[in-house]
Write a protein that holds these residues in place. Sequence first.
Motif, short mmCIF file in Angstrom:
data_model
loop_
_atom_site.label_atom_id
_atom_site.label_comp_id
_atom_site.label_asym_id
_atom_site.label_seq_id
_atom_site.Cartn_x
_atom_site.Cartn_y
_atom_site.Cartn_z
N THR A 82 -44.81 9.94 -28.51
CA THR A 82 -44.69 10.42 -27.14
C THR A 82 -43.28 10.11 -26.64
N THR B 80 -39.50 11.28 -24.57
CA THR B 80 -38.47 12.32 -24.50
C THR B 80 -37.27 11.88 -25.33
N SER C 78 -32.75 17.76 -23.42
CA SER C 78 -33.82 16.81 -23.73
C SER C 78 -34.99 17.57 -24.34
N GLN D 206 -39.16 17.00 -25.31
CA GLN D 206 -40.35 16.17 -25.24
C GLN D 206 -40.98 16.07 -26.61
N ARG E 18 -44.05 18.13 -27.40
CA ARG E 18 -43.83 19.55 -27.73
C ARG E 18 -43.54 19.72 -29.22
#
Length: 51
Positions: free
Chosen positions: A27, A29, A39, A41, A44
């Motif tokens: 998890t 960024t 940036s 995530q 994603r």
Amino acid sequence: MHYKAYLVHVTAKIGNEQYTTELTLTTGTIVPLASGDVSVQVNRLVGFAKK
């Protein structure tokens, strides 16, 4: 990226052409050192692997 475990491996290359920092993320960024205005995530990236 480790697709089976849904992990992102991040390394930072600082001095003497060696990776001095290694992180394994699920998890958060990521902000590349070379371009701080970008940036990504982690969820994603991991989400792409789950499809």
